[in-house]
Design an enzyme around this catalytic site. Structure first.
Site, short mmCIF file in Angstrom:
data_model
loop_
_atom_site.label_atom_id
_atom_site.label_comp_id
_atom_site.label_asym_id
_atom_site.label_seq_id
_atom_site.Cartn_x
_atom_site.Cartn_y
_atom_site.Cartn_z
N LYS A 14 -8.15 -35.93 -1.22
CA LYS A 14 -8.29 -35.12 -2.44
C LYS A 14 -8.89 -35.97 -3.56
O LYS A 14 -9.78 -35.52 -4.29
CB LYS A 14 -6.91 -34.68 -2.94
CG LYS A 14 -6.22 -33.61 -2.18
CD LYS A 14 -4.96 -33.24 -2.99
CE LYS A 14 -4.07 -32.27 -2.30
NZ LYS A 14 -2.94 -31.86 -3.16
N ASP A 71 -2.22 -28.40 -5.97
CA ASP A 71 -1.50 -28.08 -4.73
C ASP A 71 -2.44 -27.24 -3.90
O ASP A 71 -3.12 -26.34 -4.41
CB ASP A 71 -0.21 -27.31 -5.02
CG ASP A 71 0.73 -27.42 -3.83
OD1 ASP A 71 1.03 -28.55 -3.40
OD2 ASP A 71 1.17 -26.38 -3.30
N GLY A 155 -7.20 -33.87 6.71
CA GLY A 155 -6.31 -32.73 6.99
C GLY A 155 -6.82 -31.85 8.13
O GLY A 155 -7.16 -32.32 9.21
N TYR A 156 -6.88 -30.57 7.84
CA TYR A 156 -7.26 -29.58 8.87
C TYR A 156 -8.78 -29.39 8.98
O TYR A 156 -9.24 -28.50 9.70
CB TYR A 156 -6.60 -28.23 8.55
CG TYR A 156 -5.08 -28.28 8.48
CD1 TYR A 156 -4.31 -28.17 9.64
CD2 TYR A 156 -4.42 -28.44 7.26
CE1 TYR A 156 -2.91 -28.22 9.58
CE2 TYR A 156 -3.02 -28.49 7.20
CZ TYR A 156 -2.28 -28.39 8.35
OH TYR A 156 -0.91 -28.43 8.30
N ASP A 157 -9.55 -30.20 8.26
CA ASP A 157 -11.02 -30.02 8.24
C ASP A 157 -11.67 -29.93 9.63
O ASP A 157 -12.57 -29.11 9.83
CB ASP A 157 -11.70 -31.15 7.44
CG ASP A 157 -11.60 -30.92 5.94
OD1 ASP A 157 -11.30 -29.78 5.53
OD2 ASP A 157 -11.83 -31.88 5.18
N HIS A 182 -12.64 -24.71 -1.30
CA HIS A 182 -11.63 -24.28 -2.28
C HIS A 182 -11.53 -25.29 -3.43
O HIS A 182 -11.61 -24.95 -4.59
CB HIS A 182 -10.29 -24.14 -1.55
CG HIS A 182 -9.92 -25.32 -0.68
ND1 HIS A 182 -10.81 -25.90 0.19
CD2 HIS A 182 -8.79 -26.08 -0.60
CE1 HIS A 182 -10.24 -26.94 0.78
NE2 HIS A 182 -9.01 -27.06 0.32
N ARG A 183 -11.41 -26.57 -3.07
CA ARG A 183 -11.24 -27.61 -4.10
C ARG A 183 -12.53 -27.80 -4.90
O ARG A 183 -12.49 -27.96 -6.12
CB ARG A 183 -10.83 -28.94 -3.43
CG ARG A 183 -10.56 -30.07 -4.42
CD ARG A 183 -9.88 -31.25 -3.77
NE ARG A 183 -8.63 -30.83 -3.14
CZ ARG A 183 -8.51 -30.59 -1.82
NH1 ARG A 183 -9.52 -30.79 -0.99
NH2 ARG A 183 -7.37 -30.17 -1.33
P1 ITT Z 1 -0.29 -34.56 -3.32
O1 ITT Z 1 0.84 -33.54 -3.35
O2 ITT Z 1 0.16 -35.91 -3.73
O3 ITT Z 1 -1.49 -34.09 -4.09
P2 ITT Z 1 -0.47 -33.78 -0.53
O4 ITT Z 1 -1.35 -34.17 0.61
O5 ITT Z 1 1.01 -33.77 -0.26
O6 ITT Z 1 -0.79 -34.72 -1.78
P3 ITT Z 1 -0.39 -30.94 -0.91
O7 ITT Z 1 1.08 -30.88 -1.02
O8 ITT Z 1 -1.21 -30.12 -1.88
O9 ITT Z 1 -0.95 -32.41 -1.07
O10 ITT Z 1 -0.77 -30.55 0.59
C1 ITT Z 1 -2.08 -30.25 0.91
C2 ITT Z 1 -2.25 -30.27 2.41
O11 ITT Z 1 -3.07 -29.16 2.78
C3 ITT Z 1 -3.02 -31.52 2.84
O12 ITT Z 1 -2.15 -32.57 3.15
C4 ITT Z 1 -3.80 -31.00 4.04
O13 ITT Z 1 -2.97 -31.01 5.16
C5 ITT Z 1 -4.09 -29.55 3.65
N1 ITT Z 1 -5.37 -29.45 2.94
C6 ITT Z 1 -5.57 -29.15 1.62
N2 ITT Z 1 -6.87 -29.21 1.32
C7 ITT Z 1 -7.52 -29.54 2.44
C8 ITT Z 1 -8.88 -29.77 2.73
O14 ITT Z 1 -9.81 -29.72 1.83
N3 ITT Z 1 -9.17 -30.10 4.00
C9 ITT Z 1 -8.22 -30.22 4.95
N4 ITT Z 1 -6.92 -30.03 4.74
C10 ITT Z 1 -6.56 -29.69 3.49
#
Ligand code: ITT
Length: 200
Positions: A14, A71, A155-157, A182-183
């Site tokens: 992120k 989030d 992540g799930y990318d 989305h981001r």
């Molecule tokens: P912070 O809370 O510290 O920001 P985190 O990884 O715990 O870090 P989240 O609680 O928002 O963040 O969880 C987001 C999860 O969703 C992330 O760990 C991925 O598994 C998934 N995710 C979100 N955006 C993604 C993206 O752009 N590509 C792939 N997976 C994504």
């Protein structure tokens, strides 16, 4: 005076995407390391918005300028919107990107392509002086493959297939992903907001 923006996330994937979108603004961008050793935010919200606001306000207590909390997660139609806000911890307390992704593949085994629709959601909250001053939610719609493709992103990318570009998010260059994700879309709106209030 140049404003300072704290990226209140522990997720390196992120952080990179946020930095890439905001780097040309007249802002000093800092990571959570700037706060030293503080306990992470206990994330128990039921919605993306609740968690984004919670993170933003929690870290802004330790910070005297702008704080951005985000989030995000994956909502899978066949799983009634799961993992949603639990995306980072879907496979348990010791979850990794890999174990989370494997769990999704297992739960979708045998599900036909047309029923594997999903969306990524990103909710961002920007705070200053103990209150949220801007909030945005954006999403990206795709379909989940039954195997990984691509090595970029996080992540799930690798299983998130994005039909308009005929590739998974992990097959896109970082700048391409930021244009459609989305981001990336949320960051684009955040940029516009920061410019409109003459920050950046
Ligand atoms: P912070 O809370 O510290 O920001 P985190 O990884 O715990 O870090 P989240 O609680 O928002 O963040 O969880 C987001 C999860 O969703 C992330 O760990 C991925 O598994 C998934 N995710 C979100 N955006 C993604 C993206 O752009 N590509 C792939 N997976 C994504």
């Amino acid at each position: 005076m140049t404003e300072r923006l704290l990226l209140a996330t522990t997720n390196i994937g992120k952080t990179r995407e946020m930095q890439a979108c905001l780097q040309d603004l007249d802002l000093e961008i800092l990571s959570l390391e700037s706060l030293g050793n503080i306990e992470p935010f206990p994330e128990h919200g039921q919605t993306f918005s609740e968690n984004a606001r919670g993170k933003s306000l929690f870290y802004s207590r330790h910070w005297d300028s702008l704080t951005l909390g985000e989030d995000s997660g994956l909502e899978i139609d066949h799983l009634a919107g799961a993992p949603g806000v639990l995306s980072a911890r879907f496979s348990g307390p010791d979850a990794t990107d890999e174990t989370n992704l494997r769990k999704v593949l297992r739960l979708l085994e045998g599900v036909p392509a047309e029923e594997r629709t999903a969306r990524f959601v990103s909710c961002m909250a920007l705070s200053r002086d103990g209150r949220v001053i801007f909030e945005i939610q954006e999403f990206a719609v795709g379909r989940l493959l039954d195997h990984k493709r691509g090595r970029s992103g996080f992540g799930y990318d690798p299983i998130f297939y994005y039909p308009p570009l005929r590739r998974t998010f992990a097959e896109l260059e970082p700048a391409e992903k930021n244009r459609v994700s989305h981001r990336g879309q949320a960051l684009c709106r955040l940029r516009d907001y920061l410019l409109s209030v003459s920050v950046g």
